[in-house]
Write a protein that holds these residues in place. Structure first.
Motif, PDB file in Angstrom:
ATOM      1  N   ASP A   1      23.777 -45.432  39.534  1.00  0.00           N
ATOM      2  CA  ASP A   1      22.920 -46.220  38.640  1.00  0.00           C
ATOM      3  C   ASP A   1      21.504 -45.661  38.562  1.00  0.00           C
ATOM      4  O   ASP A   1      20.510 -46.403  38.581  1.00  0.00           O
ATOM      5  CB  ASP A   1      22.882 -47.695  39.077  1.00  0.00           C
ATOM      6  CG  ASP A   1      24.232 -48.363  38.970  1.00  0.00           C
ATOM      7  OD1 ASP A   1      25.013 -47.983  38.076  1.00  0.00           O
ATOM      8  OD2 ASP A   1      24.511 -49.246  39.800  1.00  0.00           O
ATOM      9  N   ASP A   2      21.419 -44.354  38.498  1.00  0.00           N
ATOM     10  CA  ASP A   2      20.151 -43.648  38.366  1.00  0.00           C
ATOM     11  C   ASP A   2      19.203 -43.877  39.541  1.00  0.00           C
ATOM     12  O   ASP A   2      17.983 -43.760  39.414  1.00  0.00           O
ATOM     13  CB  ASP A   2      19.438 -44.037  37.058  1.00  0.00           C
ATOM     14  CG  ASP A   2      20.146 -43.500  35.839  1.00  0.00           C
ATOM     15  OD1 ASP A   2      21.040 -42.646  36.000  1.00  0.00           O
ATOM     16  OD2 ASP A   2      19.801 -43.925  34.725  1.00  0.00           O
TER      17      ASP A   2
ATOM     18  N   ASP B   1      16.151 -36.770  45.321  1.00  0.00           N
ATOM     19  CA  ASP B   1      15.284 -37.929  45.169  1.00  0.00           C
ATOM     20  C   ASP B   1      16.098 -39.207  45.265  1.00  0.00           C
ATOM     21  O   ASP B   1      17.167 -39.322  44.644  1.00  0.00           O
ATOM     22  CB  ASP B   1      14.568 -37.882  43.816  1.00  0.00           C
ATOM     23  CG  ASP B   1      13.590 -36.745  43.729  1.00  0.00           C
ATOM     24  OD1 ASP B   1      12.409 -36.954  44.027  1.00  0.00           O
ATOM     25  OD2 ASP B   1      14.019 -35.625  43.377  1.00  0.00           O
ATOM     26  N   LEU B   2      15.570 -40.157  46.013  1.00  0.00           N
ATOM     27  CA  LEU B   2      16.200 -41.465  46.169  1.00  0.00           C
ATOM     28  C   LEU B   2      15.210 -42.531  45.718  1.00  0.00           C
ATOM     29  O   LEU B   2      14.103 -42.613  46.265  1.00  0.00           O
ATOM     30  CB  LEU B   2      16.599 -41.688  47.630  1.00  0.00           C
ATOM     31  CG  LEU B   2      17.169 -43.065  47.993  1.00  0.00           C
ATOM     32  CD1 LEU B   2      18.466 -43.327  47.232  1.00  0.00           C
ATOM     33  CD2 LEU B   2      17.384 -43.180  49.500  1.00  0.00           C
ATOM     34  N   ARG B   3      15.618 -43.335  44.733  1.00  0.00           N
ATOM     35  CA  ARG B   3      14.765 -44.398  44.211  1.00  0.00           C
ATOM     36  C   ARG B   3      15.566 -45.692  44.159  1.00  0.00           C
ATOM     37  O   ARG B   3      16.084 -46.098  43.120  1.00  0.00           O
ATOM     38  CB  ARG B   3      14.239 -44.022  42.825  1.00  0.00           C
ATOM     39  CG  ARG B   3      13.410 -42.738  42.843  1.00  0.00           C
ATOM     40  CD  ARG B   3      12.826 -42.379  41.510  1.00  0.00           C
ATOM     41  NE  ARG B   3      12.019 -41.158  41.605  1.00  0.00           N
ATOM     42  CZ  ARG B   3      11.351 -40.622  40.606  1.00  0.00           C
ATOM     43  NH1 ARG B   3      11.384 -41.188  39.401  1.00  0.00           N
ATOM     44  NH2 ARG B   3      10.658 -39.512  40.772  1.00  0.00           N
ATOM     45  N   PRO B   4      15.694 -46.367  45.300  1.00  0.00           N
ATOM     46  CA  PRO B   4      16.542 -47.569  45.368  1.00  0.00           C
ATOM     47  C   PRO B   4      16.010 -48.731  44.548  1.00  0.00           C
ATOM     48  O   PRO B   4      16.778 -49.605  44.134  1.00  0.00           O
ATOM     49  CB  PRO B   4      16.561 -47.895  46.857  1.00  0.00           C
ATOM     50  CG  PRO B   4      15.314 -47.269  47.409  1.00  0.00           C
ATOM     51  CD  PRO B   4      15.092 -46.044  46.600  1.00  0.00           C
ATOM     52  N   ASN B   5      14.709 -48.766  44.300  1.00  0.00           N
ATOM     53  CA  ASN B   5      14.096 -49.828  43.504  1.00  0.00           C
ATOM     54  C   ASN B   5      12.774 -49.300  42.956  1.00  0.00           C
ATOM     55  O   ASN B   5      12.311 -48.235  43.372  1.00  0.00           O
ATOM     56  CB  ASN B   5      13.897 -51.098  44.351  1.00  0.00           C
ATOM     57  CG  ASN B   5      13.090 -50.810  45.613  1.00  0.00           C
ATOM     58  OD1 ASN B   5      11.919 -50.449  45.544  1.00  0.00           O
ATOM     59  ND2 ASN B   5      13.725 -50.947  46.771  1.00  0.00           N
ATOM     60  N   PRO B   6      12.156 -50.011  42.024  1.00  0.00           N
ATOM     61  CA  PRO B   6      10.906 -49.499  41.439  1.00  0.00           C
ATOM     62  C   PRO B   6       9.758 -49.352  42.429  1.00  0.00           C
ATOM     63  O   PRO B   6       8.798 -48.625  42.163  1.00  0.00           O
ATOM     64  CB  PRO B   6      10.571 -50.559  40.373  1.00  0.00           C
ATOM     65  CG  PRO B   6      11.875 -51.206  40.046  1.00  0.00           C
ATOM     66  CD  PRO B   6      12.638 -51.225  41.328  1.00  0.00           C
TER      67      PRO B   6
ATOM     68  N   ALA C   1      15.347 -34.140  39.061  1.00  0.00           N
ATOM     69  CA  ALA C   1      16.315 -34.723  38.130  1.00  0.00           C
ATOM     70  C   ALA C   1      15.727 -35.857  37.312  1.00  0.00           C
ATOM     71  O   ALA C   1      16.238 -36.178  36.229  1.00  0.00           O
ATOM     72  CB  ALA C   1      17.545 -35.224  38.892  1.00  0.00           C
ATOM     73  N   PHE C   2      14.661 -36.494  37.792  1.00  0.00           N
ATOM     74  CA  PHE C   2      14.075 -37.618  37.073  1.00  0.00           C
ATOM     75  C   PHE C   2      13.101 -37.170  35.976  1.00  0.00           C
ATOM     76  O   PHE C   2      12.487 -38.006  35.330  1.00  0.00           O
ATOM     77  CB  PHE C   2      13.367 -38.557  38.058  1.00  0.00           C
ATOM     78  CG  PHE C   2      14.319 -39.357  38.899  1.00  0.00           C
ATOM     79  CD1 PHE C   2      14.844 -40.550  38.433  1.00  0.00           C
ATOM     80  CD2 PHE C   2      14.720 -38.901  40.141  1.00  0.00           C
ATOM     81  CE1 PHE C   2      15.735 -41.283  39.204  1.00  0.00           C
ATOM     82  CE2 PHE C   2      15.603 -39.623  40.920  1.00  0.00           C
ATOM     83  CZ  PHE C   2      16.117 -40.821  40.448  1.00  0.00           C
ATOM     84  N   SER C   3      12.988 -35.846  35.762  1.00  0.00           N
ATOM     85  CA  SER C   3      12.145 -35.351  34.673  1.00  0.00           C
ATOM     86  C   SER C   3      12.761 -35.623  33.313  1.00  0.00           C
ATOM     87  O   SER C   3      12.098 -35.493  32.286  1.00  0.00           O
ATOM     88  CB  SER C   3      11.910 -33.839  34.835  1.00  0.00           C
ATOM     89  OG  SER C   3      11.231 -33.568  36.038  1.00  0.00           O
ATOM     90  N   SER C   4      14.041 -35.967  33.286  1.00  0.00           N
ATOM     91  CA  SER C   4      14.739 -36.246  32.030  1.00  0.00           C
ATOM     92  C   SER C   4      15.673 -37.419  32.215  1.00  0.00           C
ATOM     93  O   SER C   4      16.220 -37.631  33.303  1.00  0.00           O
ATOM     94  CB  SER C   4      15.527 -35.009  31.575  1.00  0.00           C
ATOM     95  OG  SER C   4      16.327 -35.299  30.452  1.00  0.00           O
ATOM     96  N   GLU C   5      15.866 -38.200  31.148  1.00  0.00           N
ATOM     97  CA  GLU C   5      16.812 -39.302  31.195  1.00  0.00           C
ATOM     98  C   GLU C   5      18.250 -38.783  31.200  1.00  0.00           C
ATOM     99  O   GLU C   5      19.149 -39.418  31.731  1.00  0.00           O
ATOM    100  CB  GLU C   5      16.611 -40.219  29.984  1.00  0.00           C
ATOM    101  CG  GLU C   5      15.321 -41.007  30.016  1.00  0.00           C
ATOM    102  CD  GLU C   5      15.316 -42.011  31.146  1.00  0.00           C
ATOM    103  OE1 GLU C   5      16.101 -42.980  31.105  1.00  0.00           O
ATOM    104  OE2 GLU C   5      14.541 -41.812  32.112  1.00  0.00           O
ATOM    105  N   ALA C   6      18.469 -37.627  30.596  1.00  0.00           N
ATOM    106  CA  ALA C   6      19.810 -37.071  30.486  1.00  0.00           C
ATOM    107  C   ALA C   6      20.053 -36.036  31.584  1.00  0.00           C
ATOM    108  O   ALA C   6      19.143 -35.646  32.306  1.00  0.00           O
ATOM    109  CB  ALA C   6      19.993 -36.431  29.108  1.00  0.00           C
TER     110      ALA C   6
END
Length: 927
Positions: free
Chosen positions: A290-291, A355-360, A253-258
């Motif tokens: 929040d993405d 995918d889980l990305r809680p912070n950078p 899902a993170f391959s695109s902003e939309a």
């Protein structure tokens, strides 16, 4: 237990350079730079909001530069505090600059969009061919080692049924086909068994009975995000990649902003059978919280009906017969076969990514892939049973065979290939450290639930052969005029089997950036454990007619215009199955032969691989050097069976065991002559483990002739030298030229050793290690979008790649002193594609060529088999009728290019197969 050691000893130059570099980096002090912070961000396409991988990111006024990862992200661990300007360049989209303030001991974040001006000019659209090419070229330019990349945008631009066919268009890659469809790939002509295949970085098991080759036709092309072919592996990659390492990447899902939502529906037509099939896919992905959370699901379903017409001879080569006046005739030494295939293939796939990305600094993932490939096949075969003593040549291409039968048989079977892959892991950044880890479980299964092979035979008869067209022999005579009732049921085999291979993998990697002022440097180390388990269980019941029962082909007759003649009979599969079900008492099972068949092919294999590596990277201005070494320890065991003269009382379990350790150093360099010109050079070492049965102790004795495995086989080892130069012009494109050389030791081939049986008289057939082999070649790749030309020619695009190779193998064994080309090594590989894209319209004509190659080494030179030149032409076109909808059409193999194989010396027919052309028509939607 037999546990000989086989350490691979690299040359002193490789050892010295690799270890000197890594040890130097390991002892260098790392200190935090005062008055500095860190900088992270993401680069996207300003028009489509898609993440841009491979974008070049620089901090202006410093020597700091990096490239974006798969999700468009980048990170600088140490950036001078204060106002900075970040410049991003991306082939095809130009440059963008963004100002950012870096605070000491803090992390600044910036997101950058590239290509606003270009998008406004409509010179570049993310849906177009240029977008896919741009993404692939940027990732290729960013790579430190030599690799080729095909992206999802390009995947949809070729009429490819599966992942193998897509890879067949990459420079130096060719296909091994089954029924005209790509199944395995050969990298630089090296046997498919010598490649490493991964799915999202997870090793994919093989499902074939005795092969390490992964069936790439299992994976639908429309579920993939990109495919990487690495030709020069780094020490942090698996070492079993003499040909290369292939990584199939699915989408997330993170391959695109939309949000992602793509749909497609397609009809498929085959000219040979006049049948229609269908294909559909859906891809959905979105981000939440929040993405910070991403979820993507992709589904594909395809059902294709097609066929082929073939002619073959059996494993006996043609016999030269010196006739009158010294004329050399070709007399059949065994069967000449006419084959007609009807094929029904169902290909389904599902993949998900959470995918889980809680912070950078932290990310976690859970990925799963399931692919199902069902192959239902009817083979209608007529075997004209030749024999030299019964053949009378009448010219150099014609003759008559007398006193021999004709056999009509049928293969009616289904094979179900299933591949599961699940992986979970995480990636973390802590200051100068990057850590990633993963656990994965993958399984490949080949389920053969039923395989009917009934046979009907005539009495001895007479038939004529005519090889005026060497690929399409014509048969006439009394035998061809026989009625169906003249063919009596003799026997049949009712087979089923289940092959499974499972692999558990655990891996961890640690990377530390080293603070050397303005010099980029890092050290990386890690370990990986792979546990492979393979289980093969095959049964085969030998069935004959009951005493006094006379069954003839007249009860099951089928005719076809594609047969020997339009009136010659073949077997109706449904009619025979129905007869057997209703008349079981007319058949008896040979219990003794069935017991042997149900046992002798079974085996269980366990293979554990423990690997560790250390590597360092350091930049010297425009020069980047990567050096290190990988160690792989292999523990292998196999349990199989031995049997003598098909006597079940002689069945006995046998076991083969072996352990060995390989040290694989590598040195890779990259030199940036400019932003648009990159040079690479490397020397790496790789290996290939023996096939499972080759290294087993399984043994069959028949009339004192022995066929057995060889537990003492050593693995292949190869030292690989590569050098290349890449130029990226201002207009989107690339020109690459490179050379490579492989020195391969202990390659494996099957050999018939006359007098090698224990009695010293009969033959022994067994796999042996050859002495040495070498493969050298030159690769050239030219891709160009001619957007600089005046309209309407600014829509033209060209893609040409050529690989020229030369190889030599010293056989050893029973053919000591003989030299032949390396197996599956073509001297010429080439791909050509010309395209036109403008105002929503796209057209491409492509051709793929592979020259003649050695496919099988026989007992002598005359028994060697070669596959002849092959060139396939495909055409594809589409039209974007709105911002959301695209219609398309594709034509495959428009020239009806056959598969053709011959025996050496005589050039007598081994196999010729014709497929005609196919066409696809469909619509795609994106929301």
């Amino acid at each position: 237990m037999n546990t000989p050691r086989n350490p691979h000893r690299p040359g002193p130059l490789g050892w010295f350079l690799s270890l000197l570099l890594t040890l130097t980096l390991a002892v260098l002090p790392a200190s935090a730079q005062s008055g500095a912070g860190s900088l992270s961000g993401k680069v996207t396409d300003a028009g489509s909001k898609s993440a841009l991988a491979g974008a070049l990111v620089r901090v202006v006024g410093t020597t700091l530069e990096t490239t974006t990862g798969r999700s468009g992200d980048f990170y600088f661990p140490t950036v001078p505090a204060g106002s900075q300007t970040v410049r991003v360049s991306y082939l095809g989209l130009g440059e963008s600059e963004v100002a950012v303030t870096v605070v000491s001991s803090s992390e600044a974040t910036v997101n950058i969009g590239v290509g606003e001006q270009v998008v406004e000019m409509e010179a570049f659209k993310v849906e177009g061919q240029k977008a896919g090419q741009a993404r692939a070229l940027n990732e290729q330019r960013a790579s430190d080692n030599l690799k080729s990349i095909v992206t999802a945008d390009a995947l949809g631009r070729f009429p490819d049924q599966n992942a193998a066919e897509t890879l067949g268009r990459v420079s130096g890659v060719t296909l091994a086909r089954d029924q005209g469809e790509g199944r395995f790939i050969s990298v630089r002509g090296v046997d498919p068994d010598l490649n490493n295949t991964q799915l999202n970085g997870v090793n994919v098991p093989a499902s074939q009975e005795d092969s390490r080759s992964v069936n790439l036709d299992v994976f639908p092309a429309d579920l993939l995000d990109s495919i990487e072919v690495v030709k020069a592996v780094t020490p942090d990659m698996d070492g079993d990649a003499i040909g290369g390492s292939v990584n199939l990447k699915t989408q997330n899902a993170f391959s695109s902003e939309a949000r992602i939502l793509r749909l497609s529906a397609e009809g498929q037509y085959n000219d040979l059978t006049s049948d229609w099939g269908r294909k559909a896919s859906v891809v959905w992905g979105d981000k939440f919280n929040d993405d910070k959370v991403g979820l993507l699901v992709a589904i594909s379903d395809a059902h294709r009906y097609f066929g082929s017409d073939g002619r073959e001879t059996d494993d006996n080569p043609w016999v030269p017969d010196a006739g009158s006046n010294g004329t050399l005739y070709l007399t059949p030494g065994g069967d000449i076969q006419h084959r007609e295939y009807l094929v029904d293939r169902l290909r389904r796939g599902v993949n998900f990514s959470f995918d889980l990305r809680p912070n950078p600094e932290d990310s976690y993932y859970l990925r799963g892939v399931y692919s199902h490939f069902s192959d239902y096949e009817n083979r209608f075969r007529t075997r004209f049973r030749g024999r030299p003593a019964n053949a009378v040549p009448t010219s150099n291409t014609t003759g008559t065979v007398t006193g021999r039968p004709i056999v009509i048989d049928l293969k009616d079977r289904t094979e179900d290939n299933n591949v599961w892959s699940f992986s979970a892991g995480g990636e973390h950044r802590r200051g100068l450290w990057e850590i990633d880890y993963s656990v994965s479980l993958a399984e490949a299964e080949l389920d053969d639930p039923f395989r009917y092979q009934p046979a009907f035979s005539s009495a001895n008869t007479t038939w004529n052969y005519d090889f005026s067209d060497p690929q399409k022999p014509v048969f006439t005579g009394a035998g061809v005029a026989l009625a169906p009732s003249a063919f009596r049921f003799t026997s049949w085999a009712l087979d089923k089997g289940l092959n499974t291979e499972e692999e558990l993998s655990l891996a961890a990697n640690f990377k530390r950036e080293l603070d050397l002022g303005d010099r980029k440097a890092s050290i990386k180390f890690g370990a990986k454990y792979r546990a492979k388990d393979r289980d093969v269980d095959i049964t085969s019941d030998v069935i004959t007619p009951a005493t006094g029962v006379n069954i003839t082909l007249a009860d099951f007759v089928r005719t076809s215009s594609r047969g020997v003649t339009s009136t010659f009979p073949s077997i109706n599969p449904a009619a025979f199955r129905a007869y057997y079900a209703a008349n079981r008492n007319n058949f008896v099972t040979n219990a003794s032969a069935s017991l042997v068949n149900a046992t002798v092919a079974d085996y269980v294999t366990n293979e554990d691989i423990l690997a560790g590596y250390i590597m360092g990277e350091v930049g010297f201005g425009k020069l980047t050097v990567i050096g290190g070494a990988r160690v792989e320890h292999t523990d292998y065991s196999n349990e199989g069976w031995s049997v003598e003269d098909e006597d079940p009382s002689t069945l006995a379990k046998v076991r083969g065991d072996r352990t060995y350790t390989n040290v694989l150093p590598g040195l890779i360099t990259r030199y940036d002559f400019s932003e648009r010109m990159v040079g690479r050079a490397s020397v790496t070492t790789t290996l290939a483990r023996p096939k499972y049965l080759d290294a087993s102790a399984s043994r069959t004795v028949e009339d004192d002739d022995v066929t057995q495995g060889n537990p003492n086989l050593k693995p292949y080892t190869s030292t690989n030298w590569d050098a290349s130069l890449e130029f990226y012009p201002v207009s989107l494109g690339v020109f690459t030229v490179g050379v490579f050389h492989k020195e391969i030791s202990d390659f494996i081939f099957s050999q018939v050793v006359a007098g090698g049986a224990p009695n010293g008289v009969n033959s022994l057939t067994t796999p042996l290690n050859g002495d040495t082999a070498s493969v050298s070649g030159l690769e050239a790749d030219y891709q160009q979008q001619f957007s600089f030309l005046p309209a309407p020619f600014d829509g033209l695009g060209l893609n040409v790649n050529v690989t020229l190779t030369d190889s030599d193998s010293e056989l050893g064994g029973a053919r000591a002193g003989e030299s032949v080309p390396f197996l599956n090594q073509s001297k010429r590989l080439a791909n050509f594609a010309i395209s036109y894209e403008k105002n929503g319209f796209f057209l491409r004509v492509s051709a793929a060529h592979r020259s003649r190659y050695l496919s099988l080494i026989g007992a002598s030179t005359s028994g060697d088999q070669y596959v002849e030149n092959h060139t396939q032409i495909d055409v594809s076109t589409n039209y974007k009728i709105s911002s959301r909808y695209t219609i398309y059409a594709e034509a495959l193999n428009v020239g009806n290019e056959p598969y053709s194989a011959v025996y050496n010396v005589t050039n007598g027919l081994r196999k010729a197969e014709f497929y005609s052309w196919s066409a696809n028509f469909g619509i795609k939607a994106s929301f």
